[in-house]
Design a protein around this motif. Structure first.
Motif, mmCIF file in Angstrom:
data_model
loop_
_atom_site.group_PDB
_atom_site.id
_atom_site.type_symbol
_atom_site.label_atom_id
_atom_site.label_comp_id
_atom_site.label_asym_id
_atom_site.label_seq_id
_atom_site.Cartn_x
_atom_site.Cartn_y
_atom_site.Cartn_z
ATOM 1 N N MET A 30 -1.032 -27.633 -38.662
ATOM 2 C CA MET A 30 0.209 -26.762 -39.072
ATOM 3 C C MET A 30 0.218 -26.840 -40.866
ATOM 4 O O MET A 30 0.624 -25.921 -41.398
ATOM 5 C CB MET A 30 1.422 -27.529 -38.811
ATOM 6 C CG MET A 30 1.761 -27.287 -37.266
ATOM 7 S SD MET A 30 3.495 -27.592 -36.749
ATOM 8 C CE MET A 30 3.710 -29.225 -37.589
ATOM 9 N N ALA A 31 -0.535 -27.809 -41.256
ATOM 10 C CA ALA A 31 -0.552 -28.045 -42.797
ATOM 11 C C ALA A 31 -1.038 -26.702 -43.504
ATOM 12 O O ALA A 31 -0.981 -26.209 -44.529
ATOM 13 C CB ALA A 31 -1.235 -29.134 -43.232
ATOM 14 N N ARG A 32 -2.411 -26.086 -42.577
ATOM 15 C CA ARG A 32 -2.886 -25.125 -43.236
ATOM 16 C C ARG A 32 -1.922 -23.522 -42.806
ATOM 17 O O ARG A 32 -2.324 -22.805 -43.552
ATOM 18 C CB ARG A 32 -4.168 -24.798 -42.268
ATOM 19 C CG ARG A 32 -5.189 -25.798 -42.306
ATOM 20 C CD ARG A 32 -6.453 -25.667 -41.861
ATOM 21 N NE ARG A 32 -6.490 -25.020 -40.559
ATOM 22 C CZ ARG A 32 -6.720 -25.944 -39.346
ATOM 23 N NH1 ARG A 32 -6.842 -27.212 -39.663
ATOM 24 N NH2 ARG A 32 -6.588 -25.533 -38.182
ATOM 25 N N ALA B 153 1.965 -17.002 -34.578
ATOM 26 C CA ALA B 153 0.619 -16.596 -34.844
ATOM 27 C C ALA B 153 -0.295 -17.616 -34.535
ATOM 28 O O ALA B 153 -1.441 -17.044 -34.188
ATOM 29 C CB ALA B 153 0.474 -15.889 -36.170
ATOM 30 N N MET B 154 -0.089 -18.749 -34.945
ATOM 31 C CA MET B 154 -1.134 -19.873 -34.650
ATOM 32 C C MET B 154 -1.318 -20.062 -33.365
ATOM 33 O O MET B 154 -2.388 -20.373 -32.925
ATOM 34 C CB MET B 154 -0.457 -21.152 -35.418
ATOM 35 C CG MET B 154 -1.482 -22.345 -35.374
ATOM 36 S SD MET B 154 -0.763 -23.926 -36.335
ATOM 37 C CE MET B 154 0.494 -24.219 -35.076
ATOM 38 N N SER C 245 -0.195 -20.719 -24.489
ATOM 39 C CA SER C 245 -1.095 -19.366 -24.812
ATOM 40 C C SER C 245 -2.342 -19.175 -24.855
ATOM 41 O O SER C 245 -2.864 -18.288 -24.710
ATOM 42 C CB SER C 245 -0.224 -18.606 -25.975
ATOM 43 O OG SER C 245 -0.404 -19.596 -27.168
ATOM 44 N N ASN C 246 -2.785 -20.479 -25.553
ATOM 45 C CA ASN C 246 -4.368 -20.445 -25.860
ATOM 46 C C ASN C 246 -5.204 -21.020 -24.545
ATOM 47 O O ASN C 246 -6.529 -20.967 -24.605
ATOM 48 C CB ASN C 246 -4.570 -21.398 -27.007
ATOM 49 C CG ASN C 246 -4.069 -20.969 -28.349
ATOM 50 O OD1 ASN C 246 -4.048 -19.660 -28.355
ATOM 51 N ND2 ASN C 246 -3.622 -21.714 -29.334
ATOM 52 N N ALA D 150 8.924 -19.284 -41.133
ATOM 53 C CA ALA D 150 8.139 -20.486 -40.359
ATOM 54 C C ALA D 150 7.739 -20.056 -38.826
ATOM 55 O O ALA D 150 6.451 -20.293 -38.474
ATOM 56 C CB ALA D 150 8.642 -21.713 -40.357
ATOM 57 N N ASN D 151 8.497 -19.511 -38.195
ATOM 58 C CA ASN D 151 8.581 -19.282 -36.690
ATOM 59 C C ASN D 151 7.607 -18.271 -36.442
ATOM 60 O O ASN D 151 6.503 -18.368 -35.655
ATOM 61 C CB ASN D 151 9.812 -18.871 -36.132
ATOM 62 C CG ASN D 151 10.714 -19.804 -35.593
ATOM 63 O OD1 ASN D 151 9.875 -20.897 -34.886
ATOM 64 N ND2 ASN D 151 11.686 -19.918 -35.609
ATOM 65 N N ASP D 152 7.499 -17.353 -37.431
ATOM 66 C CA ASP D 152 6.453 -16.110 -37.267
ATOM 67 C C ASP D 152 5.047 -16.885 -37.392
ATOM 68 O O ASP D 152 4.025 -16.384 -36.787
ATOM 69 C CB ASP D 152 6.830 -15.182 -38.169
ATOM 70 C CG ASP D 152 8.097 -14.370 -37.817
ATOM 71 O OD1 ASP D 152 8.421 -14.293 -36.713
ATOM 72 O OD2 ASP D 152 8.604 -13.699 -38.662
#
Length: 232
Positions: A153-155, A204-205, A210-211, A198-200
Protein backbone atom coordinates in the motif's frame (compact mmCIF):
# COMPACT_ATOMS: atom_id res chain seq x y z
CA UNK A 1 -53.44 2.88 0.67
CA UNK A 2 -54.35 -0.80 0.33
CA UNK A 3 -50.86 -1.61 -0.91
CA UNK A 4 -49.32 0.16 2.10
CA UNK A 5 -51.51 -1.82 4.52
CA UNK A 6 -50.60 -5.08 2.79
CA UNK A 7 -46.90 -4.20 3.00
CA UNK A 8 -47.18 -3.42 6.73
CA UNK A 9 -49.06 -6.67 7.33
CA UNK A 10 -46.36 -8.62 5.50
CA UNK A 11 -43.51 -6.81 7.28
CA UNK A 12 -44.78 -7.28 10.84
CA UNK A 13 -44.77 -11.10 10.82
CA UNK A 14 -41.28 -10.90 9.31
CA UNK A 15 -40.04 -8.71 12.15
CA UNK A 16 -41.65 -10.93 14.77
CA UNK A 17 -40.12 -14.00 13.16
CA UNK A 18 -36.70 -12.32 13.15
CA UNK A 19 -37.02 -11.41 16.84
CA UNK A 20 -38.06 -14.97 17.70
CA UNK A 21 -35.11 -16.37 15.72
CA UNK A 22 -32.72 -13.97 17.47
CA UNK A 23 -34.11 -15.03 20.85
CA UNK A 24 -33.64 -18.73 20.05
CA UNK A 25 -30.06 -18.16 18.92
CA UNK A 26 -29.29 -16.03 21.98
CA UNK A 27 -30.84 -18.56 24.35
CA UNK A 28 -28.47 -21.27 23.10
CA UNK A 29 -25.51 -19.25 24.36
CA UNK A 30 -27.28 -17.42 27.21
CA UNK A 31 -29.86 -19.66 28.90
CA UNK A 32 -30.89 -16.93 31.38
CA UNK A 33 -31.70 -14.28 28.78
CA UNK A 34 -35.48 -14.76 29.12
CA UNK A 35 -35.46 -14.53 32.92
CA UNK A 36 -33.18 -11.49 32.94
CA UNK A 37 -35.21 -9.58 30.34
CA UNK A 38 -38.48 -10.41 32.10
CA UNK A 39 -37.05 -9.37 35.47
CA UNK A 40 -35.90 -6.03 34.06
CA UNK A 41 -39.38 -5.37 32.65
CA UNK A 42 -41.22 -6.35 35.85
CA UNK A 43 -38.93 -4.35 38.13
CA UNK A 44 -39.08 -1.23 35.94
CA UNK A 45 -42.88 -1.37 35.67
CA UNK A 46 -43.25 -2.16 39.38
CA UNK A 47 -41.11 0.83 40.43
CA UNK A 48 -43.11 3.29 38.34
CA UNK A 49 -46.44 1.80 39.39
CA UNK A 50 -45.47 2.02 43.07
CA UNK A 51 -44.35 5.60 42.53
CA UNK A 52 -47.71 6.31 40.89
CA UNK A 53 -49.64 5.03 43.91
CA UNK A 54 -47.38 7.05 46.19
CA UNK A 55 -48.13 10.34 44.38
CA UNK A 56 -51.74 9.29 43.74
CA UNK A 57 -51.35 8.99 39.94
CA UNK A 58 -51.10 5.23 39.34
CA UNK A 59 -52.73 5.38 35.88
CA UNK A 60 -50.30 7.86 34.33
CA UNK A 61 -47.21 6.43 36.00
CA UNK A 62 -48.39 2.92 35.11
CA UNK A 63 -48.51 3.83 31.39
CA UNK A 64 -45.11 5.51 31.60
CA UNK A 65 -43.72 2.53 33.49
CA UNK A 66 -45.04 0.13 30.87
CA UNK A 67 -43.39 2.06 28.03
CA UNK A 68 -40.09 2.42 29.88
CA UNK A 69 -40.17 -1.25 30.90
CA UNK A 70 -40.57 -2.25 27.25
CA UNK A 71 -37.67 0.03 26.29
CA UNK A 72 -35.45 -1.35 29.07
CA UNK A 73 -36.26 -4.93 28.03
CA UNK A 74 -35.37 -4.15 24.41
CA UNK A 75 -32.03 -2.59 25.41
CA UNK A 76 -31.05 -5.45 27.72
CA UNK A 77 -32.10 -8.08 25.17
CA UNK A 78 -30.16 -6.30 22.41
CA UNK A 79 -26.97 -6.18 24.47
CA UNK A 80 -27.17 -9.81 25.55
CA UNK A 81 -27.98 -10.90 21.99
CA UNK A 82 -24.95 -8.97 20.72
CA UNK A 83 -22.75 -10.51 23.40
CA UNK A 84 -24.00 -13.99 22.52
CA UNK A 85 -23.40 -13.37 18.81
CA UNK A 86 -19.82 -12.27 19.46
CA UNK A 87 -19.31 -15.32 21.66
CA UNK A 88 -20.42 -17.62 18.86
CA UNK A 89 -18.32 -15.83 16.22
CA UNK A 90 -15.17 -15.60 18.31
CA UNK A 91 -12.46 -17.87 17.01
CA UNK A 92 -14.26 -18.48 13.70
CA UNK A 93 -12.45 -17.56 10.46
CA UNK A 94 -13.81 -14.30 9.04
CA UNK A 95 -15.44 -13.15 12.29
CA UNK A 96 -13.62 -9.81 12.19
CA UNK A 97 -14.81 -9.21 8.62
CA UNK A 98 -18.42 -9.68 9.75
CA UNK A 99 -17.92 -7.04 12.44
CA UNK A 100 -16.18 -4.63 10.06
CA UNK A 101 -18.94 -4.88 7.48
CA UNK A 102 -21.41 -3.67 10.12
CA UNK A 103 -19.26 -0.89 11.53
CA UNK A 104 -21.51 1.85 10.16
CA UNK A 105 -21.53 4.67 7.63
CA UNK A 106 -18.32 6.28 6.50
CA UNK A 107 -16.32 3.04 6.41
CA UNK A 108 -15.51 0.84 3.43
CA UNK A 109 -14.50 -2.73 4.24
CA UNK A 110 -12.62 -5.13 1.99
CA UNK A 111 -12.42 -8.64 3.50
CA UNK A 112 -9.39 -10.86 3.03
CA UNK A 113 -6.93 -8.56 1.27
CA UNK A 114 -4.19 -11.01 2.29
CA UNK A 115 -4.19 -14.64 3.43
CA UNK A 116 -1.75 -17.50 3.89
CA UNK A 117 -2.10 -21.28 3.75
CA UNK A 118 -2.73 -21.44 7.51
CA UNK A 119 -5.84 -19.26 7.00
CA UNK A 120 -4.37 -16.26 8.81
CA UNK A 121 -6.08 -13.33 7.15
CA UNK A 122 -5.92 -9.54 6.92
CA UNK A 123 -8.97 -7.37 6.24
CA UNK A 124 -8.95 -3.68 5.28
CA UNK A 125 -11.24 -0.90 6.44
CA UNK A 126 -11.01 2.67 5.13
CA UNK A 127 -12.60 5.66 6.81
CA UNK A 128 -11.89 9.16 8.10
CA UNK A 129 -9.37 7.65 10.53
CA UNK A 130 -7.36 6.39 7.56
CA UNK A 131 -6.66 2.78 6.62
CA UNK A 132 -7.05 0.07 9.26
CA UNK A 133 -5.62 -3.38 8.62
CA UNK A 134 -7.35 -5.95 10.83
CA UNK A 135 -5.58 -9.28 11.22
CA UNK A 136 -6.97 -12.62 12.39
CA UNK A 137 -4.81 -15.61 13.17
CA UNK A 138 -1.53 -16.58 14.78
CA UNK A 139 0.21 -13.39 16.06
CA UNK A 140 3.65 -14.51 14.86
CA UNK A 141 2.56 -15.58 11.39
CA UNK A 142 0.22 -12.70 10.72
CA UNK A 143 2.91 -10.06 11.26
CA UNK A 144 4.49 -10.94 7.93
CA UNK A 145 1.10 -10.57 6.22
CA UNK A 146 0.63 -7.12 7.77
CA UNK A 147 4.14 -6.03 6.79
CA UNK A 148 3.67 -7.21 3.20
CA UNK A 149 0.31 -5.45 2.89
CA UNK A 150 1.71 -2.20 4.31
CA UNK A 151 4.63 -2.34 1.89
CA UNK A 152 2.26 -2.90 -1.03
CA UNK A 153 0.00 0.00 0.00
CA UNK A 154 2.93 2.35 0.62
CA UNK A 155 3.38 2.64 -3.16
CA UNK A 156 -0.27 3.62 -3.63
CA UNK A 157 -1.35 5.73 -0.63
CA UNK A 158 1.62 7.55 0.81
CA UNK A 159 -0.33 10.36 2.49
CA UNK A 160 -2.91 8.28 4.41
CA UNK A 161 -2.30 7.02 7.98
CA UNK A 162 -2.30 3.24 8.37
CA UNK A 163 -3.28 1.48 11.60
CA UNK A 164 -3.03 -2.23 12.27
CA UNK A 165 -5.17 -4.21 14.70
CA UNK A 166 -4.72 -7.83 15.72
CA UNK A 167 -7.94 -9.48 16.88
CA UNK A 168 -7.61 -11.76 19.89
CA UNK A 169 -7.53 -11.96 23.68
CA UNK A 170 -3.77 -11.80 24.16
CA UNK A 171 -1.59 -8.91 25.21
CA UNK A 172 -1.66 -6.07 22.69
CA UNK A 173 -4.64 -7.60 20.89
CA UNK A 174 -8.21 -6.33 20.58
CA UNK A 175 -11.11 -8.63 21.56
CA UNK A 176 -13.64 -9.21 18.81
CA UNK A 177 -16.44 -7.55 20.82
CA UNK A 178 -14.35 -4.36 21.13
CA UNK A 179 -13.23 -4.19 17.51
CA UNK A 180 -15.96 -1.81 16.33
CA UNK A 181 -15.48 0.50 19.32
CA UNK A 182 -11.72 0.55 18.79
CA UNK A 183 -12.05 1.69 15.18
CA UNK A 184 -14.67 4.32 16.00
CA UNK A 185 -12.37 5.80 18.67
CA UNK A 186 -9.53 6.40 16.20
CA UNK A 187 -8.97 10.13 15.50
CA UNK A 188 -10.57 11.37 12.30
CA UNK A 189 -7.86 12.97 10.21
CA UNK A 190 -9.22 12.67 6.66
CA UNK A 191 -11.97 14.61 4.90
CA UNK A 192 -14.63 12.89 2.80
CA UNK A 193 -12.91 13.51 -0.58
CA UNK A 194 -9.63 12.14 0.80
CA UNK A 195 -11.38 8.95 1.92
CA UNK A 196 -12.95 8.57 -1.54
CA UNK A 197 -9.59 9.11 -3.25
CA UNK A 198 -7.88 6.54 -0.99
CA UNK A 199 -10.63 4.00 -1.70
CA UNK A 200 -10.32 4.56 -5.45
CA UNK A 201 -6.53 4.03 -5.39
CA UNK A 202 -6.81 0.90 -3.25
CA UNK A 203 -9.58 -0.47 -5.43
CA UNK A 204 -7.37 -0.02 -8.48
CA UNK A 205 -4.66 -1.99 -6.67
CA UNK A 206 -7.09 -4.91 -6.33
CA UNK A 207 -7.37 -7.44 -3.52
CA UNK A 208 -7.01 -11.13 -2.88
CA UNK A 209 -10.50 -12.10 -3.98
CA UNK A 210 -10.48 -10.10 -7.21
CA UNK A 211 -6.94 -11.16 -8.14
CA UNK A 212 -7.38 -14.86 -7.42
CA UNK A 213 -8.18 -16.84 -10.59
CA UNK A 214 -11.32 -18.85 -9.86
CA UNK A 215 -12.82 -21.46 -12.18
CA UNK A 216 -16.34 -21.03 -13.45
CA UNK A 217 -19.06 -23.08 -11.85
CA UNK A 218 -19.07 -24.69 -8.39
CA UNK A 219 -15.91 -24.43 -6.23
CA UNK A 220 -13.92 -27.67 -6.53
CA UNK A 221 -13.74 -29.67 -3.31
CA UNK A 222 -10.41 -29.60 -1.50
CA UNK A 223 -9.25 -26.42 -3.24
CA UNK A 224 -6.19 -24.96 -1.43
CA UNK A 225 -4.20 -21.78 -1.51
CA UNK A 226 -1.32 -21.91 -4.01
CA UNK A 227 2.17 -22.63 -2.62
CA UNK A 228 4.22 -19.66 -1.62
CA UNK A 229 2.74 -18.79 1.77
CA UNK A 230 1.23 -15.39 0.92
CA UNK A 231 -1.48 -14.33 -1.44
CA UNK A 232 -0.56 -11.52 -3.77
Amino acid sequence: MARKENADTTANPGRLKQIALTYKMTRKADSKVGLVVAAVGIVTFGVFLALGFWIDHPFYLGILGFLLAFLAMAIVFGRRAERAAFGQMEGQPGAAAAVLQNIGRGWTTTPAVAMNRSQDVVHRAVGKAGIVLVAEGNPNRVKSLLAAEKKKMARIVVDVPVHDVLVGDGEGQVPLKKLRTTLLKLPRVLAGPQVTAANDRLRAMGDLMSNMPLPKGPMPKGMRMPRGGKAR
